[in-house]
Design a protein around this motif. Structure first.
Motif, PDB file in Angstrom:
ATOM      1  N   VAL A 117      -4.938 -13.612  -2.087  1.00 49.24           N
ATOM      2  CA  VAL A 117      -5.704 -12.450  -2.539  1.00 49.24           C
ATOM      3  C   VAL A 117      -5.072 -11.844  -3.799  1.00 49.24           C
ATOM      4  CG1 VAL A 117      -6.357 -10.093  -1.880  1.00 49.24           C
ATOM      5  CG2 VAL A 117      -6.801 -11.991  -0.345  1.00 49.24           C
ATOM      6  N   MET A 118      -3.746 -11.902  -3.869  1.00 48.01           N
ATOM      7  CA  MET A 118      -3.088 -11.424  -5.091  1.00 48.01           C
ATOM      8  C   MET A 118      -3.462 -12.311  -6.279  1.00 48.01           C
ATOM      9  SD  MET A 118       0.570 -10.372  -3.478  1.00 48.01           S
ATOM     10  CE  MET A 118       1.413 -10.039  -5.009  1.00 48.01           C
ATOM     11  N   GLY A 126      -8.634  -9.415 -13.240  1.00 47.27           N
ATOM     12  CA  GLY A 126      -7.930  -8.941 -14.429  1.00 47.27           C
ATOM     13  C   GLY A 126      -6.937  -7.838 -14.140  1.00 47.27           C
ATOM     14  N   LEU A 127      -6.376  -7.818 -12.917  1.00 46.93           N
ATOM     15  CA  LEU A 127      -5.427  -6.744 -12.591  1.00 46.93           C
ATOM     16  C   LEU A 127      -4.090  -6.976 -13.297  1.00 46.93           C
ATOM     17  CD1 LEU A 127      -6.024  -6.430  -8.736  1.00 46.93           C
ATOM     18  CD2 LEU A 127      -7.146  -5.178 -10.593  1.00 46.93           C
ATOM     19  N   ASN A 128      -3.427  -5.894 -13.594  1.00 46.77           N
ATOM     20  CA  ASN A 128      -2.068  -5.976 -14.144  1.00 46.77           C
ATOM     21  C   ASN A 128      -1.025  -5.538 -13.133  1.00 46.77           C
ATOM     22  OD1 ASN A 128      -2.354  -6.950 -16.842  1.00 46.77           O
ATOM     23  ND2 ASN A 128      -3.506  -5.066 -17.240  1.00 46.77           N
ATOM     24  N   ARG A 129      -1.495  -4.914 -12.053  1.00 42.42           N
ATOM     25  CA  ARG A 129      -0.552  -4.388 -11.060  1.00 42.42           C
ATOM     26  C   ARG A 129      -1.222  -4.378  -9.695  1.00 42.42           C
ATOM     27  NH1 ARG A 129       3.289  -0.619  -9.535  1.00 42.42           N
ATOM     28  NH2 ARG A 129       2.510   0.968  -8.128  1.00 42.42           N
ATOM     29  N   ILE A 130      -0.462  -4.805  -8.680  1.00 36.68           N
ATOM     30  CA  ILE A 130      -0.928  -4.686  -7.297  1.00 36.68           C
ATOM     31  C   ILE A 130       0.160  -3.957  -6.522  1.00 36.68           C
ATOM     32  CG2 ILE A 130      -1.521  -5.931  -5.179  1.00 36.68           C
ATOM     33  CD1 ILE A 130      -2.741  -8.135  -6.948  1.00 36.68           C
ATOM     34  N   GLY A 149       7.235 -10.952  -3.348  1.00 29.76           N
ATOM     35  CA  GLY A 149       7.896 -10.720  -4.637  1.00 29.76           C
ATOM     36  C   GLY A 149       7.715  -9.318  -5.155  1.00 29.76           C
ATOM     37  N   MET A 150       7.222  -8.428  -4.301  1.00 29.48           N
ATOM     38  CA  MET A 150       7.028  -7.042  -4.742  1.00 29.48           C
ATOM     39  C   MET A 150       8.367  -6.319  -4.861  1.00 29.48           C
ATOM     40  SD  MET A 150       3.649  -5.725  -2.717  1.00 29.48           S
ATOM     41  CE  MET A 150       2.018  -6.148  -3.316  1.00 29.48           C
ATOM     42  N   THR A 151       8.377  -5.325  -5.709  1.00 28.81           N
ATOM     43  CA  THR A 151       9.561  -4.493  -5.913  1.00 28.81           C
ATOM     44  C   THR A 151       9.423  -3.186  -5.134  1.00 28.81           C
ATOM     45  OG1 THR A 151       9.903  -5.380  -8.123  1.00 28.81           O
ATOM     46  CG2 THR A 151      10.864  -3.215  -7.688  1.00 28.81           C
ATOM     47  N   HIS A 152      10.494  -2.785  -4.483  1.00 28.13           N
ATOM     48  CA  HIS A 152      10.511  -1.488  -3.806  1.00 28.13           C
ATOM     49  C   HIS A 152      10.475  -0.398  -4.870  1.00 28.13           C
ATOM     50  CE1 HIS A 152      12.724   1.950  -1.885  1.00 28.13           C
ATOM     51  NE2 HIS A 152      11.746   1.730  -1.039  1.00 28.13           N
ATOM     52  N   GLU A 153       9.456   0.448  -4.824  1.00 28.08           N
ATOM     53  CA  GLU A 153       9.260   1.426  -5.905  1.00 28.08           C
ATOM     54  C   GLU A 153       9.489   2.866  -5.467  1.00 28.08           C
ATOM     55  OE1 GLU A 153       5.288   0.423  -7.305  1.00 28.08           O
ATOM     56  OE2 GLU A 153       6.140  -0.931  -8.783  1.00 28.08           O
ATOM     57  N   GLY A 154       9.650   3.055  -4.172  1.00 28.77           N
ATOM     58  CA  GLY A 154       9.902   4.442  -3.778  1.00 28.77           C
ATOM     59  C   GLY A 154       9.608   4.682  -2.315  1.00 28.77           C
ATOM     60  N   ARG A 155       9.855   5.903  -1.941  1.00 31.06           N
ATOM     61  CA  ARG A 155       9.700   6.292  -0.545  1.00 31.06           C
ATOM     62  C   ARG A 155       9.243   7.746  -0.516  1.00 31.06           C
ATOM     63  NH1 ARG A 155      12.746   3.831   3.803  1.00 31.06           N
ATOM     64  NH2 ARG A 155      12.630   5.122   5.647  1.00 31.06           N
ATOM     65  N   LEU A 156       8.094   7.964   0.102  1.00 30.97           N
ATOM     66  CA  LEU A 156       7.597   9.333   0.258  1.00 30.97           C
ATOM     67  C   LEU A 156       8.086   9.824   1.608  1.00 30.97           C
ATOM     68  CD1 LEU A 156       3.930   8.884  -1.049  1.00 30.97           C
ATOM     69  CD2 LEU A 156       6.001   9.388  -2.348  1.00 30.97           C
ATOM     70  N   ARG A 157       9.034  10.723   1.578  1.00 31.16           N
ATOM     71  CA  ARG A 157       9.699  11.138   2.808  1.00 31.16           C
ATOM     72  C   ARG A 157       8.771  11.983   3.678  1.00 31.16           C
ATOM     73  NH1 ARG A 157      14.553  14.200   0.670  1.00 31.16           N
ATOM     74  NH2 ARG A 157      12.932  14.818  -0.778  1.00 31.16           N
ATOM     75  N   ARG A 158       8.736  11.629   4.955  1.00 32.49           N
ATOM     76  CA  ARG A 158       7.955  12.369   5.959  1.00 32.49           C
ATOM     77  C   ARG A 158       6.519  12.609   5.474  1.00 32.49           C
ATOM     78  NH1 ARG A 158      10.745  14.424   9.949  1.00 32.49           N
ATOM     79  NH2 ARG A 158       9.508  16.306  10.206  1.00 32.49           N
ATOM     80  N   HIS A 159       5.926  11.574   4.940  1.00 33.91           N
ATOM     81  CA  HIS A 159       4.618  11.693   4.283  1.00 33.91           C
ATOM     82  C   HIS A 159       3.452  11.472   5.236  1.00 33.91           C
ATOM     83  CE1 HIS A 159       1.990  11.531   0.750  1.00 33.91           C
ATOM     84  NE2 HIS A 159       1.368  10.503   1.310  1.00 33.91           N
ATOM     85  N   VAL A 160       3.675  10.664   6.288  1.00 39.91           N
ATOM     86  CA  VAL A 160       2.570  10.254   7.158  1.00 39.91           C
ATOM     87  C   VAL A 160       2.703  10.942   8.520  1.00 39.91           C
ATOM     88  CG1 VAL A 160       1.447   8.279   8.277  1.00 39.91           C
ATOM     89  CG2 VAL A 160       2.513   8.002   6.024  1.00 39.91           C
ATOM     90  N   ARG A 161       1.597  11.537   8.964  1.00 40.70           N
ATOM     91  CA  ARG A 161       1.595  12.088  10.321  1.00 40.70           C
ATOM     92  C   ARG A 161       0.564  11.329  11.130  1.00 40.70           C
ATOM     93  NH1 ARG A 161       1.172  18.283  10.772  1.00 40.70           N
ATOM     94  NH2 ARG A 161      -0.890  17.920   9.936  1.00 40.70           N
ATOM     95  N   LYS A 162       1.007  10.714  12.200  1.00 42.59           N
ATOM     96  CA  LYS A 162       0.089   9.940  13.039  1.00 42.59           C
ATOM     97  C   LYS A 162       0.530  10.043  14.486  1.00 42.59           C
ATOM     98  CE  LYS A 162      -2.252   5.618  13.635  1.00 42.59           C
ATOM     99  NZ  LYS A 162      -2.843   4.478  13.004  1.00 42.59           N
ATOM    100  N   TRP A 163      -0.430  10.350  15.345  1.00 45.85           N
ATOM    101  CA  TRP A 163      -0.179  10.386  16.778  1.00 45.85           C
ATOM    102  C   TRP A 163       1.046  11.251  17.098  1.00 45.85           C
ATOM    103  CZ3 TRP A 163      -0.829   4.395  17.953  1.00 45.85           C
ATOM    104  CH2 TRP A 163      -2.143   4.012  17.652  1.00 45.85           C
ATOM    105  N   ARG A 177       2.962  -9.860 -14.802  1.00 44.35           N
ATOM    106  CA  ARG A 177       3.965 -10.679 -15.492  1.00 44.35           C
ATOM    107  C   ARG A 177       5.111 -11.085 -14.561  1.00 44.35           C
ATOM    108  NH1 ARG A 177       5.282  -5.557 -18.136  1.00 44.35           N
ATOM    109  NH2 ARG A 177       7.279  -4.820 -17.318  1.00 44.35           N
ATOM    110  N   GLU A 178       5.228 -10.419 -13.437  1.00 46.07           N
ATOM    111  CA  GLU A 178       6.274 -10.758 -12.468  1.00 46.07           C
ATOM    112  C   GLU A 178       5.778 -11.737 -11.404  1.00 46.07           C
ATOM    113  OE1 GLU A 178       8.187  -6.236 -12.601  1.00 46.07           O
ATOM    114  OE2 GLU A 178       6.795  -6.831 -11.014  1.00 46.07           O
ATOM    115  N   TRP A 179       4.487 -11.934 -11.367  1.00 49.97           N
ATOM    116  CA  TRP A 179       3.858 -12.719 -10.294  1.00 49.97           C
ATOM    117  C   TRP A 179       4.171 -14.199 -10.464  1.00 49.97           C
ATOM    118  CZ3 TRP A 179       1.882 -13.226  -5.763  1.00 49.97           C
ATOM    119  CH2 TRP A 179       0.887 -14.160  -5.479  1.00 49.97           C
ATOM    120  N   ARG A 180       4.740 -14.784  -9.439  1.00 46.68           N
ATOM    121  CA  ARG A 180       5.095 -16.205  -9.487  1.00 46.68           C
ATOM    122  C   ARG A 180       4.354 -16.971  -8.396  1.00 46.68           C
ATOM    123  NH1 ARG A 180       6.688 -14.713 -13.572  1.00 46.68           N
ATOM    124  NH2 ARG A 180       8.801 -14.501 -14.365  1.00 46.68           N
TER     125      ARG A 180
END
Ligand SMILES: CC(C)(COP(=O)(O)OP(=O)(O)OC[C@H]1O[C@@H](n2cnc3c(N)ncnc32)[C@H](O)[C@@H]1OP(=O)(O)O)[C@@H](O)C(=O)NCCC(=O)NCCS
Length: 188
Positions: A117-118, A126-130, A149-163, A177-180
């Motif tokens: 799918v990527m 024609g995507l440049n970023r996924i 091959g994705m890069t860790h880009e961040g963490r939203l602390r305590r962002h999700v509330r579920k159940w 350009r990073e996609w191999r």
């Protein structure tokens, strides 16, 4: 207009969903274990929800907003899960999302489907970023993102509330350009 092909890869066929998939979607996505680590799969997964979801796919594709593929095992024809590019900004970016039914976990299906799918997104949209996101208590999904091959880009602390539980949201992304990844094979 974007047309949605059927993608054939090593062990899987990725095809548009059909209304006849609804009972199996309900059975697999209705498993509490599948809903538990997602942000938006309802639980319980009630009658009619799968039909409503599938019925919205054509319009979402027509708008160029989302494209959803059924993940089907080549060997048996069984529906194993779903994989999507969502919130597509054509020629720019999209979010990858997925679920695999519990009986099929741990076989590499999510990784294989995601790669296809990527490739589809980069080559044909024609995507440049996924990008992708997972709740911190879902390390299997993070593992898939790393294998892609994705890069860790961040963490939203305590962002999700579920159940009644609050969790961090972990962000990953990859640029074209990073996609191999693999070259997209054949439509069928
Ligand atoms: C996340 C999910 C899609 C993975 O599907 P899958 O087909 O089993 O994924 P794959 O087999 O391609 O890869 C899973 C990887 O996670 C690893 N993994 C599994 N459980 C893990 C855990 N608790 N901690 C760390 N890694 C784990 C597996 O070992 C595998 O890595 P490996 O190939 O290096 O051994 C599936 O578990 C699922 O649908 N979960 C419920 C819905 C969901 O969470 N969707 C994603 C929302 S972000």
């Amino acid at each position: 207009m974007i047309t949605q092909p059927t993608l054939e890869i090593d062990r899987l066929i990725l095809r548009p969903f059909e209304l006849s998939d609804a009972p199996e979607i309900q059975r697999l996505a209705g498993d509490r274990a599948v809903a538990a680590t997602t942000e938006n799969i309802p639980h319980p997964y009630e009658d009619g929800m799968a039909e409503a979801w599938v019925s919205g796919h054509a319009e979402a594709l027509e708008k160029g907003a989302d494209v959803h593929f059924a993940v089907v095992l080549k060997s048996t024809g069984d529906l194993a899960g779903a994989i999507s590019l969502m919130r597509i900004v054509k020629g720019h970016r999209a979010e990858l999302g997925y679920w695999i039914g519990k009986p099929y976990w741990g076989n590499g299906y999510c990784t294989e489907a995601s790669q296809a799918v990527m490739a589809f997104g980069f080559d044909r949209f024609g995507l440049n970023r996924i990008h992708a996101r997972h709740v911190a208590q879902n390390p299997a999904s993070g593992c898939v993102m790393k294998k892609l091959g994705m890069t860790h880009e961040g963490r939203l602390r305590r962002h999700v509330r579920k159940w009644g539980r609050i969790d961090d949201l972990v962000l990953y992304g990859i640029l074209k350009r990073e996609w191999r990844g693999p070259v997209l094979h054949a439509g069928v």
